[in-house]
Write a protein that holds these residues in place. Structure first.
Motif, PDB file in Angstrom:
ATOM      1  N   UNK A  21       0.829  -1.214   0.000  1.00  0.00           N
ATOM      2  CA  UNK A  21       0.000   0.000   0.000  1.00  0.00           C
ATOM      3  C   UNK A  21       0.862   1.262   0.000  1.00  0.00           C
ATOM      4  N   UNK A  22       1.958   1.237   0.742  1.00  0.00           N
ATOM      5  CA  UNK A  22       2.881   2.377   0.734  1.00  0.00           C
ATOM      6  C   UNK A  22       3.474   2.542  -0.662  1.00  0.00           C
ATOM      7  N   UNK A  23       3.798   1.427  -1.328  1.00  0.00           N
ATOM      8  CA  UNK A  23       4.352   1.529  -2.685  1.00  0.00           C
ATOM      9  C   UNK A  23       3.324   2.082  -3.667  1.00  0.00           C
ATOM     10  N   UNK A  24       2.040   1.787  -3.450  1.00  0.00           N
ATOM     11  CA  UNK A  24       0.985   2.356  -4.307  1.00  0.00           C
ATOM     12  C   UNK A  24       0.931   3.868  -4.128  1.00  0.00           C
ATOM     13  N   UNK A  25       1.001   4.328  -2.887  1.00  0.00           N
ATOM     14  CA  UNK A  25       0.965   5.770  -2.610  1.00  0.00           C
ATOM     15  C   UNK A  25       2.189   6.452  -3.212  1.00  0.00           C
ATOM     16  N   UNK A  26       3.357   5.849  -3.056  1.00  0.00           N
ATOM     17  CA  UNK A  26       4.586   6.425  -3.619  1.00  0.00           C
ATOM     18  C   UNK A  26       4.496   6.480  -5.136  1.00  0.00           C
ATOM     19  N   UNK A  27       4.025   5.397  -5.747  1.00  0.00           N
ATOM     20  CA  UNK A  27       3.900   5.388  -7.205  1.00  0.00           C
ATOM     21  C   UNK A  27       2.901   6.437  -7.674  1.00  0.00           C
ATOM     22  N   UNK A  28       1.783   6.554  -6.989  1.00  0.00           N
ATOM     23  CA  UNK A  28       0.778   7.543  -7.386  1.00  0.00           C
ATOM     24  C   UNK A  28       1.322   8.961  -7.255  1.00  0.00           C
ATOM     25  N   UNK A  29       2.092   9.214  -6.218  1.00  0.00           N
ATOM     26  CA  UNK A  29       2.660  10.553  -6.008  1.00  0.00           C
ATOM     27  C   UNK A  29       3.720  10.875  -7.057  1.00  0.00           C
ATOM     28  N   UNK A  30       4.595   9.923  -7.336  1.00  0.00           N
ATOM     29  CA  UNK A  30       5.695  10.162  -8.276  1.00  0.00           C
ATOM     30  C   UNK A  30       5.196  10.238  -9.718  1.00  0.00           C
TER      31      UNK A  30
END
Length: 88
Positions: A21-30
């Motif tokens: 889930x953290x990787x999803x948030x990071x990917x969405x932000x980047x």
């Protein structure tokens, strides 16, 4: 179950879901600027790492499952590696 207890399995599974889930948030932000395009029919979504971007032939739920399984095994292998180092 694969050489570890049910408690460790559930903890590792829970942590792998959190990391995913953290990787999803990071990917969405980047990568948000790539997806903000007006008047397109693009069906891209943030799926997390390691499988990212638009994958047309694989259902999105399967991509999520693959990502969670990947993070599960990464955390399991690192847990074994650190556990063996500390017991030596």
């Amino acid at each position: 179950m694969w050489g570890f207890s049910k408690k460790r399995f559930l903890i590792t599974l829970g942590l792998s879901v959190v990391v995913w889930l953290v990787s999803v948030v990071i990917q969405a932000y980047i990568e948000a600027p790539k997806y903000i395009v007006f008047f397109t029919q693009s069906k891209c979504s943030a799926t997390g790492y390691p499988l990212t971007q638009c994958i047309k032939n694989i259902p999105e739920v399967l991509v999520y499952l693959i990502n969670v399984v990947f993070w599960f095994w990464v955390m399991h292998l690192f847990g074994n590696w650190f556990g063996k180092k500390s017991s030596s």
